[in-house]
Design a protein around this motif. Sequence first.
Motif, PDB file in Angstrom:
ATOM      1  N   UNK A 236       4.568  12.578  13.739  1.00  0.00           N
ATOM      2  CA  UNK A 236       3.113  12.772  13.656  1.00  0.00           C
ATOM      3  C   UNK A 236       2.346  11.956  14.700  1.00  0.00           C
ATOM      4  N   UNK A 237       3.061  11.078  15.407  1.00  0.00           N
ATOM      5  CA  UNK A 237       2.392  10.223  16.380  1.00  0.00           C
ATOM      6  C   UNK A 237       1.607   9.098  15.721  1.00  0.00           C
ATOM      7  N   UNK A 238       1.927   8.805  14.446  1.00  0.00           N
ATOM      8  CA  UNK A 238       1.232   7.719  13.750  1.00  0.00           C
ATOM      9  C   UNK A 238       1.704   6.378  14.303  1.00  0.00           C
ATOM     10  N   UNK A 239       0.862   5.378  14.128  1.00  0.00           N
ATOM     11  CA  UNK A 239       1.249   4.019  14.507  1.00  0.00           C
ATOM     12  C   UNK A 239       2.234   3.486  13.457  1.00  0.00           C
ATOM     13  N   UNK A 240       3.424   3.119  13.914  1.00  0.00           N
ATOM     14  CA  UNK A 240       4.473   2.723  12.953  1.00  0.00           C
ATOM     15  C   UNK A 240       4.099   1.443  12.190  1.00  0.00           C
ATOM     16  N   UNK A 241       3.379   0.544  12.869  1.00  0.00           N
ATOM     17  CA  UNK A 241       3.025  -0.721  12.207  1.00  0.00           C
ATOM     18  C   UNK A 241       2.043  -0.471  11.062  1.00  0.00           C
ATOM     19  N   UNK A 242       1.094   0.453  11.312  1.00  0.00           N
ATOM     20  CA  UNK A 242       0.124   0.772  10.252  1.00  0.00           C
ATOM     21  C   UNK A 242       0.817   1.522   9.113  1.00  0.00           C
ATOM     22  N   UNK A 243       1.728   2.429   9.461  1.00  0.00           N
ATOM     23  CA  UNK A 243       2.460   3.164   8.419  1.00  0.00           C
ATOM     24  C   UNK A 243       3.256   2.198   7.544  1.00  0.00           C
ATOM     25  N   UNK A 244       3.947   1.243   8.179  1.00  0.00           N
ATOM     26  CA  UNK A 244       4.676   0.213   7.421  1.00  0.00           C
ATOM     27  C   UNK A 244       3.736  -0.530   6.484  1.00  0.00           C
ATOM     28  N   UNK A 245       2.584  -0.907   7.033  1.00  0.00           N
ATOM     29  CA  UNK A 245       1.610  -1.686   6.250  1.00  0.00           C
ATOM     30  C   UNK A 245       1.090  -0.890   5.053  1.00  0.00           C
ATOM     31  N   UNK A 246       0.783   0.403   5.292  1.00  0.00           N
ATOM     32  CA  UNK A 246       0.239   1.230   4.196  1.00  0.00           C
ATOM     33  C   UNK A 246       1.260   1.330   3.064  1.00  0.00           C
ATOM     34  N   UNK A 247       2.507   1.691   3.411  1.00  0.00           N
ATOM     35  CA  UNK A 247       3.538   1.824   2.364  1.00  0.00           C
ATOM     36  C   UNK A 247       3.711   0.483   1.650  1.00  0.00           C
ATOM     37  N   UNK A 248       3.875  -0.593   2.440  1.00  0.00           N
ATOM     38  CA  UNK A 248       4.145  -1.918   1.856  1.00  0.00           C
ATOM     39  C   UNK A 248       3.009  -2.400   0.964  1.00  0.00           C
ATOM     40  N   UNK A 249       1.774  -2.258   1.444  1.00  0.00           N
ATOM     41  CA  UNK A 249       0.641  -2.801   0.664  1.00  0.00           C
ATOM     42  C   UNK A 249       0.427  -1.999  -0.621  1.00  0.00           C
ATOM     43  N   UNK A 250       0.546  -0.663  -0.534  1.00  0.00           N
ATOM     44  CA  UNK A 250       0.385   0.152  -1.752  1.00  0.00           C
ATOM     45  C   UNK A 250       1.396  -0.279  -2.819  1.00  0.00           C
ATOM     46  N   UNK A 251       2.641  -0.484  -2.396  1.00  0.00           N
ATOM     47  CA  UNK A 251       3.687  -0.890  -3.351  1.00  0.00           C
ATOM     48  C   UNK A 251       3.383  -2.276  -3.925  1.00  0.00           C
ATOM     49  N   UNK A 252       2.983  -3.191  -3.046  1.00  0.00           N
ATOM     50  CA  UNK A 252       2.728  -4.563  -3.507  1.00  0.00           C
ATOM     51  C   UNK A 252       1.607  -4.566  -4.553  1.00  0.00           C
ATOM     52  N   UNK A 253       0.582  -3.727  -4.352  1.00  0.00           N
ATOM     53  CA  UNK A 253      -0.565  -3.733  -5.278  1.00  0.00           C
ATOM     54  C   UNK A 253      -0.106  -3.476  -6.710  1.00  0.00           C
ATOM     55  N   UNK A 254       0.593  -2.349  -6.922  1.00  0.00           N
ATOM     56  CA  UNK A 254       0.901  -2.038  -8.326  1.00  0.00           C
ATOM     57  C   UNK A 254       2.117  -2.792  -8.853  1.00  0.00           C
ATOM     58  N   UNK A 255       3.068  -3.133  -7.962  1.00  0.00           N
ATOM     59  CA  UNK A 255       4.253  -3.879  -8.441  1.00  0.00           C
ATOM     60  C   UNK A 255       3.837  -5.285  -8.858  1.00  0.00           C
ATOM     61  N   UNK A 256       2.957  -5.902  -8.075  1.00  0.00           N
ATOM     62  CA  UNK A 256       2.515  -7.256  -8.411  1.00  0.00           C
ATOM     63  C   UNK A 256       1.628  -7.237  -9.644  1.00  0.00           C
ATOM     64  N   UNK A 257       0.731  -6.273  -9.698  1.00  0.00           N
ATOM     65  CA  UNK A 257      -0.214  -6.292 -10.816  1.00  0.00           C
ATOM     66  C   UNK A 257       0.471  -5.946 -12.139  1.00  0.00           C
ATOM     67  N   UNK A 258       1.320  -4.927 -12.147  1.00  0.00           N
ATOM     68  CA  UNK A 258       1.849  -4.460 -13.433  1.00  0.00           C
ATOM     69  C   UNK A 258       3.311  -4.744 -13.684  1.00  0.00           C
TER      70      UNK A 258
END
Lengths: 50, 563
Positions: B146-168
């Motif tokens: 898709x031509x996406x920025x790999x660093x941002x893609x890594x960050x999006x996946x990682x941060x989304x997971x951290x949000x709900x795994x840490x909270x719940x």
Amino acid sequence: MKSDPRPPVGEEPAEGPPPFLKTWPRLYALVLGELALCIVLFYIFTRAFA
Amino acid sequence: MSIIDWIVLTTTLVAIVVYGVWKGRGSHDMQGYLLAGREMRWTTITLSIMATQASAITFLSTPGQAYADGMRFVQFYLGLPLAMVILSATAVPIYHRLKVFTAYEYLESRFDLKTRALAAFLFLIQRGLACGFTIFAPSLVLSVLFGWNIYITNLVIGILVIIYTTSGGTRAVSWTQFQQMLVITGGMVGAFLVILYLLPDTVSFTDAFTVAGRLGRLNAIDFSFDLSNRYNIWSGLIGGFFLALSYFGTDQSQVQRYLTGKSVTHSRMGLLANGMVKVPMQFFILLIGAMVFVFYLFVAPPLFFNPVVMEKVQQGPLAPEYSALQEEYQSAFMERRVAIEMMLMHEETGNTALAQRAEERMHRANDRITRYRQAATDIIRDTDPGADTNDVNYIFLTFVIHFLPVGLVGLVIAAIFSASMSSTSSELNALASTTVVDIIHRLTGRRGTDRQQVRLSRVVTVFWGGLAILFAQYANRMGTLVEAINILGSLFYGTILGIFLVAFYLKRVRGAAAFYAAIVAEVAVLACFLFTDISFLWYNVVGCAVVIGLSLPVNALLQRAGR
């Protein structure tokens, strides 16, 4: 509260029958039977279209 | 991607995260946070186990594998149902009786602290590194296509997971995995139906299977015994059995899933249902790949599926050779397509001789295509010796992007994100549990209040999540290291399994004997890796067999020596 939140160790866990087939050995046989069936079907599939 | 695909993707991901945070609220003590209060039903456990094992790369790479190599990869999973039965009958009641938070706690009660610490340490190293790879691998494929920025893609996946795994905690992980599996199933079934719809009108369902089979893509079972052959029924049943036994019985990212069961019955049912569903599911995913292969028999596929690598070659000094190869490839493709159409037509009219002649032509053209693809990888390697010459991970998604209807593309991408997030969340959750329970609590001896323990677990989850993202960001520059990490996992699983099996079944053996046998086993596995061609699946058998075989005599020797 300072504590280890676990119930006492060593109590026998609640070990009821499975929700179907009544006994665990029958359920294990079902799982293994399905595996055997898969292998046979995959073999037939492989041979049929080879 | 179209705006509708973006809406489908973002809505799905936001809904999963919000749902995870909402379902995970109220985890105020360790049992609630790390084991979901031990109140999960078997249906949720099954989906959680499956979602943990199936990472994004499973859904990207498996169809590509069927496209390139056929369906024989399904044999890799044949040992899994056997392992589910053994674990249900033996490990599950033991873990429940001891009320453990982690699998490694059991090792101390059975052996000693050093054996527990060794197993926990090996797990943290393996999973800590693998977790970054779980994020990185799909990010790489998505960013390339898709031509996406790999660093941002890594960050999006990682941060989304951290949000709900840490909270719940575990409750959030299990409930989101339920949703994620629904998204994944919807995406894959949708893709399969569209592939069948897109086949030419003249090609029936049976024709598609016939052609795929004759070109070697429906080779689901291979009975030949060959230690260097990675996928045959023997390596699958024996090697796959030991691998599954080790992964599901001793890897905390899986053990934690069924420890959440409200009873032994629910934990067992979770494992057994996984044993029944997994093999047909993998067969289905591989069948999707085989059908993508059939689709590309009638629509010209690219010579190489990774567009970034291809572009580099086309701008390099070997571009003329590559262009010439592409022309040859196109001509071979047309020849194969015509031969297939003739073969199907003659078979339908019952003209066996002409059908056979057309089939021979099809095979000759197909051999040429295989040679051209090999030649393309040679040119790629000559242009850039460090380039990735394996395009298997890009095949399925290339098809998705170019041929699936608007909306379904977004759903398939959401499924890939979901798969990555579901595996990562289990890994972070397990890493946090092991760090807090087996390392921090055990070594400091201090636990604190429930609130403090949960807060510590949350901090550790964020720590591992941050580390995973950091590793994912650097993984791009460490291609060979990523490969090494995958090998690393298979080097230790057999030995760890051996320790657990000795603990479960050889009651006479003490901690020191198991520990020394494990060290010898590890040396034996390393020797296999360094000096033989034995396929990695067999390392699990070797490591496990050496630990079991040596622990009894070593135990006898140590007892005689008075230790």
